[in-house]
Motif scaffolding. Structure first.
Motif, PDB file in Angstrom:
ATOM      1  N   ASN A 161      31.693  45.030  30.280  1.00 59.01           N
ATOM      2  CA  ASN A 161      30.249  45.143  29.987  1.00 59.01           C
ATOM      3  C   ASN A 161      29.375  44.873  31.073  1.00 59.01           C
ATOM      4  OD1 ASN A 161      29.886  45.480  27.008  1.00 59.01           O
ATOM      5  ND2 ASN A 161      31.085  43.682  27.354  1.00 59.01           N
ATOM      6  N   ARG A 162      29.988  44.306  32.322  1.00 62.65           N
ATOM      7  CA  ARG A 162      29.327  44.037  33.717  1.00 62.65           C
ATOM      8  C   ARG A 162      28.507  45.569  34.205  1.00 62.65           C
ATOM      9  NH1 ARG A 162      34.029  40.747  36.559  1.00 62.65           N
ATOM     10  NH2 ARG A 162      35.180  42.128  35.118  1.00 62.65           N
ATOM     11  N   VAL A 163      27.979  45.373  35.264  1.00 67.68           N
ATOM     12  CA  VAL A 163      27.509  46.545  35.833  1.00 67.68           C
ATOM     13  C   VAL A 163      27.171  45.985  37.279  1.00 67.68           C
ATOM     14  CG1 VAL A 163      24.816  45.639  35.201  1.00 67.68           C
ATOM     15  CG2 VAL A 163      25.484  48.285  35.879  1.00 67.68           C
ATOM     16  N   VAL A 222      32.062  47.550  39.532  1.00 67.75           N
ATOM     17  CA  VAL A 222      32.710  46.388  39.251  1.00 67.75           C
ATOM     18  C   VAL A 222      33.958  46.418  39.345  1.00 67.75           C
ATOM     19  CG1 VAL A 222      32.751  44.254  37.639  1.00 67.75           C
ATOM     20  CG2 VAL A 222      30.722  45.505  37.705  1.00 67.75           C
ATOM     21  N   LYS A 223      34.751  47.382  38.203  1.00 69.25           N
ATOM     22  CA  LYS A 223      36.152  47.351  38.131  1.00 69.25           C
ATOM     23  C   LYS A 223      36.989  48.458  38.968  1.00 69.25           C
ATOM     24  CE  LYS A 223      38.772  44.736  36.176  1.00 69.25           C
ATOM     25  NZ  LYS A 223      39.227  43.234  37.029  1.00 69.25           N
ATOM     26  N   GLU A 224      38.070  48.094  39.312  1.00 69.53           N
ATOM     27  CA  GLU A 224      38.748  48.959  39.725  1.00 69.53           C
ATOM     28  C   GLU A 224      38.746  50.438  38.923  1.00 69.53           C
ATOM     29  OE1 GLU A 224      40.123  46.206  38.873  1.00 69.53           O
ATOM     30  OE2 GLU A 224      41.394  46.673  37.324  1.00 69.53           O
ATOM     31  N   THR A 226      33.821  47.884  45.318  1.00 69.54           N
ATOM     32  CA  THR A 226      34.167  47.376  43.772  1.00 69.54           C
ATOM     33  C   THR A 226      35.230  46.413  44.066  1.00 69.54           C
ATOM     34  OG1 THR A 226      34.651  48.213  41.551  1.00 69.54           O
ATOM     35  CG2 THR A 226      35.603  49.266  43.437  1.00 69.54           C
ATOM     36  N   TYR A 227      35.655  45.883  42.941  1.00 72.77           N
ATOM     37  CA  TYR A 227      37.076  45.217  42.815  1.00 72.77           C
ATOM     38  C   TYR A 227      38.288  46.463  42.783  1.00 72.77           C
ATOM     39  CZ  TYR A 227      35.259  40.630  41.683  1.00 72.77           C
ATOM     40  OH  TYR A 227      34.554  39.490  41.876  1.00 72.77           O
ATOM     41  N   LEU A 228      39.143  46.084  43.467  1.00 73.41           N
ATOM     42  CA  LEU A 228      40.293  47.119  43.317  1.00 73.41           C
ATOM     43  C   LEU A 228      41.511  46.715  43.100  1.00 73.41           C
ATOM     44  CD1 LEU A 228      39.100  49.158  46.606  1.00 73.41           C
ATOM     45  CD2 LEU A 228      39.300  50.179  44.370  1.00 73.41           C
ATOM     46  N   LEU A 250      33.396  37.077  47.448  1.00 74.03           N
ATOM     47  CA  LEU A 250      33.036  38.123  46.456  1.00 74.03           C
ATOM     48  C   LEU A 250      34.017  37.848  45.281  1.00 74.03           C
ATOM     49  CD1 LEU A 250      31.327  39.014  48.578  1.00 74.03           C
ATOM     50  CD2 LEU A 250      31.677  41.279  47.862  1.00 74.03           C
ATOM     51  N   LEU A 251      34.971  37.010  45.457  1.00 75.31           N
ATOM     52  CA  LEU A 251      35.854  36.733  44.192  1.00 75.31           C
ATOM     53  C   LEU A 251      35.409  35.558  43.402  1.00 75.31           C
ATOM     54  CD1 LEU A 251      38.481  37.621  42.557  1.00 75.31           C
ATOM     55  CD2 LEU A 251      39.823  36.297  44.085  1.00 75.31           C
ATOM     56  N   THR A 252      35.000  34.544  44.284  1.00 73.85           N
ATOM     57  CA  THR A 252      34.772  33.315  43.884  1.00 73.85           C
ATOM     58  C   THR A 252      33.984  33.163  42.375  1.00 73.85           C
ATOM     59  OG1 THR A 252      34.958  32.283  46.180  1.00 73.85           O
ATOM     60  CG2 THR A 252      33.672  30.990  44.213  1.00 73.85           C
ATOM     61  N   ILE A 285      46.718  38.047  36.276  1.00 73.25           N
ATOM     62  CA  ILE A 285      47.295  39.637  35.886  1.00 73.25           C
ATOM     63  C   ILE A 285      46.442  40.637  36.735  1.00 73.25           C
ATOM     64  CG2 ILE A 285      45.426  39.657  33.850  1.00 73.25           C
ATOM     65  CD1 ILE A 285      49.020  41.068  33.665  1.00 73.25           C
ATOM     66  N   ASP A 286      45.333  40.301  37.027  1.00 74.62           N
ATOM     67  CA  ASP A 286      44.499  41.442  37.968  1.00 74.62           C
ATOM     68  C   ASP A 286      45.335  41.739  39.309  1.00 74.62           C
ATOM     69  OD1 ASP A 286      43.895  39.176  39.186  1.00 74.62           O
ATOM     70  OD2 ASP A 286      41.934  39.558  39.418  1.00 74.62           O
ATOM     71  N   GLN A 287      46.118  40.769  39.612  1.00 78.62           N
ATOM     72  CA  GLN A 287      47.121  41.078  40.874  1.00 78.62           C
ATOM     73  C   GLN A 287      48.754  41.244  40.395  1.00 78.62           C
ATOM     74  OE1 GLN A 287      44.017  41.439  43.528  1.00 78.62           O
ATOM     75  NE2 GLN A 287      46.368  41.252  44.183  1.00 78.62           N
ATOM     76  N   VAL A 303      44.182  39.523  29.894  1.00 85.99           N
ATOM     77  CA  VAL A 303      42.996  40.500  30.151  1.00 85.99           C
ATOM     78  C   VAL A 303      42.710  40.428  31.410  1.00 85.99           C
ATOM     79  CG1 VAL A 303      40.663  40.954  29.473  1.00 85.99           C
ATOM     80  CG2 VAL A 303      42.095  40.230  27.634  1.00 85.99           C
ATOM     81  N   ALA A 304      42.548  41.728  32.265  1.00 84.70           N
ATOM     82  CA  ALA A 304      42.481  41.748  33.624  1.00 84.70           C
ATOM     83  C   ALA A 304      40.728  41.706  33.928  1.00 84.70           C
ATOM     84  CB  ALA A 304      42.999  42.940  34.203  1.00 84.70           C
ATOM     85  N   ASN A 305      39.850  41.781  32.846  1.00 78.40           N
ATOM     86  CA  ASN A 305      38.496  41.596  33.126  1.00 78.40           C
ATOM     87  C   ASN A 305      37.838  40.731  32.312  1.00 78.40           C
ATOM     88  OD1 ASN A 305      39.163  43.485  30.947  1.00 78.40           O
ATOM     89  ND2 ASN A 305      37.114  44.523  31.285  1.00 78.40           N
ATOM     90  N   MET A 306      38.302  39.430  32.347  1.00 77.58           N
ATOM     91  CA  MET A 306      37.889  38.424  31.271  1.00 77.58           C
ATOM     92  C   MET A 306      36.300  38.380  31.463  1.00 77.58           C
ATOM     93  SD  MET A 306      40.969  35.711  32.016  1.00 77.58           S
ATOM     94  CE  MET A 306      40.237  34.249  31.080  1.00 77.58           C
ATOM     95  N   PRO A 307      35.752  38.175  32.683  1.00 77.20           N
ATOM     96  CA  PRO A 307      34.259  38.161  32.798  1.00 77.20           C
ATOM     97  C   PRO A 307      33.518  39.130  32.312  1.00 77.20           C
ATOM     98  CG  PRO A 307      35.294  37.681  34.893  1.00 77.20           C
ATOM     99  CD  PRO A 307      36.409  38.342  34.092  1.00 77.20           C
ATOM    100  N   GLY A 308      33.971  40.390  31.943  1.00 78.42           N
ATOM    101  CA  GLY A 308      33.328  41.536  31.302  1.00 78.42           C
ATOM    102  C   GLY A 308      32.948  41.083  29.852  1.00 78.42           C
TER     103      GLY A 308
HETATM  104  C1  LIG Z   1      38.203  39.610  39.715  1.00 77.88           C
HETATM  105  C2  LIG Z   1      38.102  40.675  38.831  1.00 77.88           C
HETATM  106  O1  LIG Z   1      38.844  41.468  39.032  1.00 77.88           O
HETATM  107  C3  LIG Z   1      37.121  40.474  37.713  1.00 77.88           C
HETATM  108  O2  LIG Z   1      36.415  39.952  37.608  1.00 77.88           O
HETATM  109  O3  LIG Z   1      37.389  41.379  36.722  1.00 77.88           O
END
Ligand SMILES: CC(=O)C(=O)O
Ligand SMILES: NC(=O)C1=CN([C@@H]2O[C@H](COP(=O)(O)OP(=O)(O)OC[C@H]3O[C@@H](n4cnc5c(N)ncnc54)[C@H](O)[C@@H]3O)[C@@H](O)[C@H]2O)C=CC1
Length: 377
Positions: A14-16, A73-75, A92-94, A128-130, A268-270, A298-303
């Motif tokens: 849901n992020r943009v 936002v996401k790869e 973006t995140y990759l 930008l990851l923090t 998990i995202d890595q 879940v690889a996009n928890m903040p979403g």
């Molecule tokens: C760091 C990352 O991939 C994310 O916030 O979804």
């Protein structure tokens, strides 16, 4: 420069990549911003708000992707690869180390791929990851606490305990941004918290920060095995920047956990840091059970907390994005070494060592690529 912002299409993302405030920043610097219609809806930003800030709303993803620089936002997911074009800047995140197909598609299409997660300051922090690690670290405990409940498949442990009953055990592997924020939340709930890291200086800082409310342990197979067997909630929070995450918790260790214990592998995202975390899950189907243990990956928890996350993310991405748009990526990277570290792929070459090593590509130093490019100009 024209900047395009497509709507995210990953599951429950849901992020943009841009807020109306971001549009204002680009416009002030003389750029145009094209936002795909409804791109901001999951984060509570309407097309009208973007228009009022000076953006053009475009009807399709293809139009947003046709811009010189695409901010996401996401790869990209597989169906987005068709939008890659030579010379396009993708910012973006990759997370390329566990993504061979995406890496190949960026190389084949000669995209200039700038990864948020590898932009690195001289003090080795990842600005930008923090903010997203802060979000995911905090979420890891509230999610873990939820899945420890019986109706969710958990073993029925309340992390804070109650008078007369011991609190739950939270074990966090990796004491960086995710780990520290997870610790803050777990301590706030009253859990017993143990954190492991290979960096003794980091453990010293955590010991100073949290005093007697946290146990610190050197991360090695012996200590990990010992801590994992008693964990009600295990959080994977390690990172070697740009590289595939090291697998630190073996299947044999997971088998020693109690049935209904919970693993949240934020890394998990890595690629994940726990052997039994063998696939990425989604917000709509977030867990699976293996050896009786609930696994969340879940690889996009903040979403899932997109309003907060979009604002926290764009606070840090937009200033670098404006530098790229103002100067072009080459000059911006020559002037800003932190930004140069974000360039993972350019002109069909892999310019981030850990990504090249992960997939067996030749590694070309970004400095070499930039200086040669400037000499030719
Ligand atoms: C760091 C990352 O991939 C994310 O916030 O979804
Ligand atoms: N799943 C998701 O939605 C999200 C995932 N993340 C991911 O979370 C992970 C952690 O990110 P940050 O905390 O920002 O990284 P960080 O760099 O701040 O912390 C990583 C920590 O891991 C430690 N470490 C490295 N090797 C270790 C080992 N063998 N044993 C124990 N510790 C070790 C490092 O010393 C460092 O303290 C990254 O993969 C990041 O991309 C971040 C945000 C969202």
């Amino acid at each position: 420069m024209i900047i395009g912002v497509p709507k995210e299409i990953k599951n429950n993302e849901n992020r943009v990549g841009m807020t109306p405030a971001g549009v204002t920043a680009f416009k002030k610097n003389g750029h145009e911003v094209w936002i795909e219609t409804n791109a901001g809806s999951g984060s509570g930003f309407t097309d009208e708000e973007y228009q009022n800030a000076g953006a053009k709303i475009v009807g399709t993803a293809e139009e947003a992707w046709s811009a010189k620089m695409v901010i996401k936002v996401k790869e990209p997911v597989a169906e987005e690869y068709q939008n890659f074009r030579e010379g396009q800047i993708l910012y973006t995140y990759l997370h390329l180390a566990p993504e061979p197909e995406l890496t190949k598609a960026l190389i084949d299409n000669k995209v200039t791929a700038i990864a948020y997660e590898t932009i690195q300051l001289e003090n080795r922090t990842l600005p930008l990851l923090t903010p997203m690690s802060e979000v995911a670290g905090r979420m890891s405990i509230q999610i873990g606490a939820q899945f420890l409940e019986n109706p969710k498949g958990g073993r029925g442990v309340l992390l804070g305990g109650v008078p007369g009953v011991a609190p739950g055990n939270v074990v966090i592997i990796g004491g960086g941004i995710v780990g520290t924020n997870a610790a803050k939340m777990a301590i706030g709930l009253g859990a017993n918290v143990t954190i492991l890291d290979v960096n003794m200086e980091r453990l010293r800082q955590l010991d100073d920060q949290f005093g007697g409310r946290l146990k610190t342990l050197a991360s090695n197979p012996f200590n990990i095995a010992d801590a994992v067997k008693d964990a009600d909630l295990l959080v994977g929070a390690v990172l070697i920047p740009g590289a595939r995450a090291p697998q630190l918790v073996t299947e044999a260790m997971v088998k020693t956990m109690q049935p209904g214990a919970v693993i949240v592998d934020v890394a998990i995202d890595q690629g994940g840091s726990i052997e039994t975390v063998d696939h990425i899950t989604t917000h709509s189907d977030p867990t699976y059970i293996k050896h009786g243990v609930v696994h969340y990956s879940v690889a996009n928890m903040p979403g899932a907390v997109a309003r907060t996350s979009t604002m926290a993310l764009t606070n840090v991405t937009i200033p670098y994005g404006v530098q790229i748009a103002n100067k072009g990526y080459k000059q911006a990277a020559l002037d800003n070494k932190a930004l140069a570290k974000g360039i993972n792929v350019v002109d069909g070459q892999v310019t981030y060592q850990a990504v090249a090593e992960a997939h067996g590509y030749e590694y070309v130093e970004i400095e070499k690529n930039l200086t040669e490019a400037v000499a030719v100009l």
